[in-house]
Design a protein around this motif. Structure first.
Motif, PDB file in Angstrom:
ATOM      1  N   GLY A 158      45.155  42.120  40.389  1.00  0.00           N
ATOM      2  CA  GLY A 158      45.802  41.813  39.127  1.00  0.00           C
ATOM      3  C   GLY A 158      45.962  40.308  39.005  1.00  0.00           C
ATOM      4  N   PRO A 159      46.239  39.788  37.817  1.00  0.00           N
ATOM      5  CA  PRO A 159      46.509  38.360  37.695  1.00  0.00           C
ATOM      6  C   PRO A 159      47.576  37.948  38.703  1.00  0.00           C
ATOM      7  N   PRO A 160      47.354  36.885  39.464  1.00  0.00           N
ATOM      8  CA  PRO A 160      48.272  36.570  40.561  1.00  0.00           C
ATOM      9  C   PRO A 160      49.636  36.060  40.117  1.00  0.00           C
ATOM     10  N   PHE A 161      49.705  35.425  38.945  1.00  0.00           N
ATOM     11  CA  PHE A 161      50.962  34.793  38.530  1.00  0.00           C
ATOM     12  C   PHE A 161      51.328  35.221  37.104  1.00  0.00           C
ATOM     13  N   PRO A 162      51.793  36.450  36.922  1.00  0.00           N
ATOM     14  CA  PRO A 162      52.089  36.935  35.574  1.00  0.00           C
ATOM     15  C   PRO A 162      53.236  36.190  34.890  1.00  0.00           C
ATOM     16  N   ILE A 163      54.072  35.524  35.682  1.00  0.00           N
ATOM     17  CA  ILE A 163      55.128  34.680  35.111  1.00  0.00           C
ATOM     18  C   ILE A 163      54.875  33.269  35.628  1.00  0.00           C
ATOM     19  N   PRO A 164      53.905  32.571  35.035  1.00  0.00           N
ATOM     20  CA  PRO A 164      53.447  31.295  35.589  1.00  0.00           C
ATOM     21  C   PRO A 164      54.479  30.185  35.448  1.00  0.00           C
ATOM     22  N   LYS A 165      54.501  29.325  36.448  1.00  0.00           N
ATOM     23  CA  LYS A 165      55.404  28.183  36.455  1.00  0.00           C
ATOM     24  C   LYS A 165      54.657  26.861  36.323  1.00  0.00           C
ATOM     25  N   SER A 166      53.320  26.903  36.319  1.00  0.00           N
ATOM     26  CA  SER A 166      52.533  25.674  36.276  1.00  0.00           C
ATOM     27  C   SER A 166      51.199  25.939  35.596  1.00  0.00           C
ATOM     28  N   GLY A 167      50.560  24.845  35.177  1.00  0.00           N
ATOM     29  CA  GLY A 167      49.241  24.962  34.588  1.00  0.00           C
ATOM     30  C   GLY A 167      48.221  25.501  35.565  1.00  0.00           C
ATOM     31  N   LEU A 168      48.339  25.134  36.833  1.00  0.00           N
ATOM     32  CA  LEU A 168      47.416  25.626  37.846  1.00  0.00           C
ATOM     33  C   LEU A 168      47.497  27.150  37.965  1.00  0.00           C
ATOM     34  N   GLU A 169      48.711  27.696  37.915  1.00  0.00           N
ATOM     35  CA  GLU A 169      48.858  29.150  37.994  1.00  0.00           C
ATOM     36  C   GLU A 169      48.215  29.839  36.798  1.00  0.00           C
ATOM     37  N   VAL A 170      48.338  29.252  35.616  1.00  0.00           N
ATOM     38  CA  VAL A 170      47.693  29.837  34.438  1.00  0.00           C
ATOM     39  C   VAL A 170      46.184  29.855  34.612  1.00  0.00           C
ATOM     40  N   MET A 171      45.607  28.764  35.127  1.00  0.00           N
ATOM     41  CA  MET A 171      44.156  28.714  35.301  1.00  0.00           C
ATOM     42  C   MET A 171      43.697  29.711  36.361  1.00  0.00           C
ATOM     43  N   TRP A 172      44.475  29.931  37.397  1.00  0.00           N
ATOM     44  CA  TRP A 172      44.123  30.960  38.383  1.00  0.00           C
ATOM     45  C   TRP A 172      44.179  32.357  37.750  1.00  0.00           C
ATOM     46  N   ASN A 173      45.117  32.572  36.833  1.00  0.00           N
ATOM     47  CA  ASN A 173      45.161  33.859  36.143  1.00  0.00           C
ATOM     48  C   ASN A 173      43.880  34.092  35.345  1.00  0.00           C
ATOM     49  N   HIS A 174      43.360  33.039  34.732  1.00  0.00           N
ATOM     50  CA  HIS A 174      42.089  33.164  34.010  1.00  0.00           C
ATOM     51  C   HIS A 174      40.944  33.460  34.980  1.00  0.00           C
ATOM     52  N   ILE A 175      40.880  32.732  36.069  1.00  0.00           N
ATOM     53  CA  ILE A 175      39.795  32.920  37.037  1.00  0.00           C
ATOM     54  C   ILE A 175      39.826  34.328  37.622  1.00  0.00           C
ATOM     55  N   LEU A 176      41.028  34.846  37.899  1.00  0.00           N
ATOM     56  CA  LEU A 176      41.172  36.145  38.557  1.00  0.00           C
ATOM     57  C   LEU A 176      41.624  37.240  37.591  1.00  0.00           C
ATOM     58  N   ARG A 177      41.293  37.109  36.329  1.00  0.00           N
ATOM     59  CA  ARG A 177      41.629  38.128  35.340  1.00  0.00           C
ATOM     60  C   ARG A 177      40.835  39.400  35.628  1.00  0.00           C
ATOM     61  N   TYR A 178      41.261  40.495  35.037  1.00  0.00           N
ATOM     62  CA  TYR A 178      40.591  41.780  35.263  1.00  0.00           C
ATOM     63  C   TYR A 178      39.295  41.860  34.476  1.00  0.00           C
ATOM     64  N   ILE A 179      38.186  42.108  35.190  1.00  0.00           N
ATOM     65  CA  ILE A 179      36.880  42.213  34.539  1.00  0.00           C
ATOM     66  C   ILE A 179      36.123  43.423  35.080  1.00  0.00           C
ATOM     67  N   GLY A 180      36.864  44.450  35.512  1.00  0.00           N
ATOM     68  CA  GLY A 180      36.248  45.654  36.038  1.00  0.00           C
ATOM     69  C   GLY A 180      35.964  45.514  37.525  1.00  0.00           C
ATOM     70  N   SER A 181      35.555  46.627  38.142  1.00  0.00           N
ATOM     71  CA  SER A 181      35.247  46.637  39.572  1.00  0.00           C
ATOM     72  C   SER A 181      33.756  46.505  39.833  1.00  0.00           C
ATOM     73  N   GLN A 182      32.948  47.193  39.039  1.00  0.00           N
ATOM     74  CA  GLN A 182      31.493  47.084  39.099  1.00  0.00           C
ATOM     75  C   GLN A 182      30.968  47.212  37.679  1.00  0.00           C
TER      76      GLN A 182
END
Length: 458
Positions: A158-182
């Motif tokens: 799941g997105p790692p930081f659903p309640i983000p405290k920084s811009g870096l956390e928001v960008m990690w949420n984008h990188i690790l967003r849900y895009i299916g398993s296969q």
């Protein structure tokens, strides 16, 4: 499939040095409880806005019509809706607070460019197990020292930081967003358009993806950092037919590996610098690696500043793009045909990236607009080394009801200096999957140099 990263080796991470930071604390249990009350399971505001132009979140998403198969053209669930209003250069001043700098520049540069605004639908979807993992991530995920920059630790599924405290956390949420398993996608096309309106197809082929970070049988304890596997097989245009690429992406980019098979050399080469502002070969040099999927790279080049939330107009529920039977129908001479681009008002996180001291990049400053419901970066603006607004990037998302997944179908950018532009993949051609389809038979060994060569030589 991470289709917004199609044909590009998919969000290849940046290998650059970065200051080592102490671990960032996760949120408290009390804060995490907001994900079950005032916030959605992924961290967006449940309530609508004061004007009623953004509705409250209901979690209903989009329902796939009975009898639909992925061999059919994916229908537009909002086909009957008409634009509420349209924005052009003549009336843009009335809507300036809802427009990015890049969209204002497009309206000013092209008199025929317009933004058709439709009713807002909060259709982003994820499976229940992803929502459950996101709740766990809120209190267990932290940023810790990586080889080159801070990386998430303790997060999974799941997105790692659903309640983000920084811009870096928001960008990690984008990188690790849900895009299916296969997922798989076939016959997608990417195009470049020159400043004088000449359309040139630069890629056609298929892509297979696995996301170990979203393995339903995985866990935070088992996760080894490899979050995305991709295999790209090219069958056109003729100059690129037979090329292939395999990528194994790690949250710690020093451990990321990518390889390319070149038909002219009949050999595999490991890519030495598939990151940052390096021109992407498969785009004829039109796009850089970190412009894939609006932002498709590791975060190490920039210092990230969270500017807060804002209501802006973004591409959303863009099923209209899938209805024509050719990419050429959707493409104009200077921009995509506005008739096929749906815009809606949504709340986004605004994150500014400024180049780290001592680093080099063609875009020292960029601003990203990340959807609160899906964690997709949908728009971005980039400035060149002279401080001039240079490129405005976009991603056009849809929701796949049968997969409970929201992702970008087509992405690209407009060059505000030269007038050239880039877009893809378009999934309109006969034989295309009109988006992506779920898969269950992919395995880790499919994403190796040997497997890539064996497939291309058959």
């Amino acid at each position: 499939m991470r289709l917004d990263m199609l044909f590009l080796g998919a969000a290849l991470c940046v290998s650059v040095a970065a200051p080592i930071l102490p671990a960032a604390a996760a949120v408290t249990e009390q804060e995490a409880q907001q994900l079950k009350s005032t916030l959605t399971p992924l961290g967006a505001e449940r309530a609508g806005n004061k004007d009623g132009t953004i509705p409250a979140w209901t979690g209903e998403g989009v329902k796939t019509p009975p009898g639909f198969t992925t061999a059919q053209r994916r229908p537009d669930p909002f086909a009957a809706e008409k634009p509420l209003y349209s924005i052009t250069a003549k009336n843009m001043a009335q809507h300036a607070d809802k427009l990015t700098d890049g969209q204002k520049a497009m309206l000013q540069r092209y008199p025929a460019y317009r933004i058709d605004v439709y009713p807002t639908h909060r259709t982003a979807m994820t499976p229940q197990w992803v929502q459950d993992n996101t709740f766990k991530n809120a209190t267990r995920a932290k940023l810790v020292d990586g080889t080159n920059y801070p990386v998430p630790s303790g997060a999974f599924g799941g997105p790692p930081f659903p309640i983000p405290k920084s811009g870096l956390e928001v960008m990690w949420n984008h990188i690790l967003r849900y895009i299916g398993s296969q997922t798989r996608g076939t016959n997608g096309q990417t195009w470049m358009v020159t400043a004088d309106g000449k359309k040139v197809m630069v890629m056609k082929g298929e892509q297979h993806n696995m996301t170990p970070y979203y393995d339903p049988n995985g866990s935070a304890e088992k996760f080894d950092g490899v979050y995305f596997l991709t295999r790209v097989l090219n069958d056109g245009p003729p100059i690129r037919a037979g090329e292939a690429l395999v990528g194994r992406l790690n949250v710690d980019d020093a451990k990321t590996n990518t390889w390319v098979y070149l038909t002219g050399q009949r050999r595999v080469r490991k890519l030495p610098n598939s990151n940052g502002d390096t021109p992407l070969p498969t785009s004829a040099g039109m796009i850089s690696f970190d412009e894939v999927s609006v932002f498709g790279s590791g975060p190490g080049y920039y210092d990230w500043k969270l500017l807060g939330k804002k209501e802006i107009l973004v591409p959303y529920n863009t099923y209209k793009l899938l209805q024509p039977d050719s990419a050429e129908t959707v493409m104009g001479s200077s921009f995509m045909n506005p008739d096929y681009v749906r815009w809606e008002l949504h709340r986004v996180w605004v994150v500014e990236g400024n180049l780290k001291s001592g680093k080099r990049h063609t875009s020292p400053r960029s601003v990203y607009y990340v959807d609160e419901d899906s964690w997709l970066a949908l728009l971005a603006d980039r400035w060149d080394v002279n401080g001039q607004l240079w490129r405005t990037l976009y991603g056009t998302p849809i929701t796949y009801g049968e997969m409970s997944m929201t992702d970008i179908v087509t992405f690209g950018y407009y060059d505000l200096v030269s007038g050239a532009w880039y877009a893809g993949p378009f999934m309109n051609a006969p034989g295309a999957t009109i988006g992506v389809t779920a898969s269950t038979d992919l395995k880790d060994s499919d994403f190796t140099p040997d497997a890539m060569v064996g497939n291309q030589l058959r």
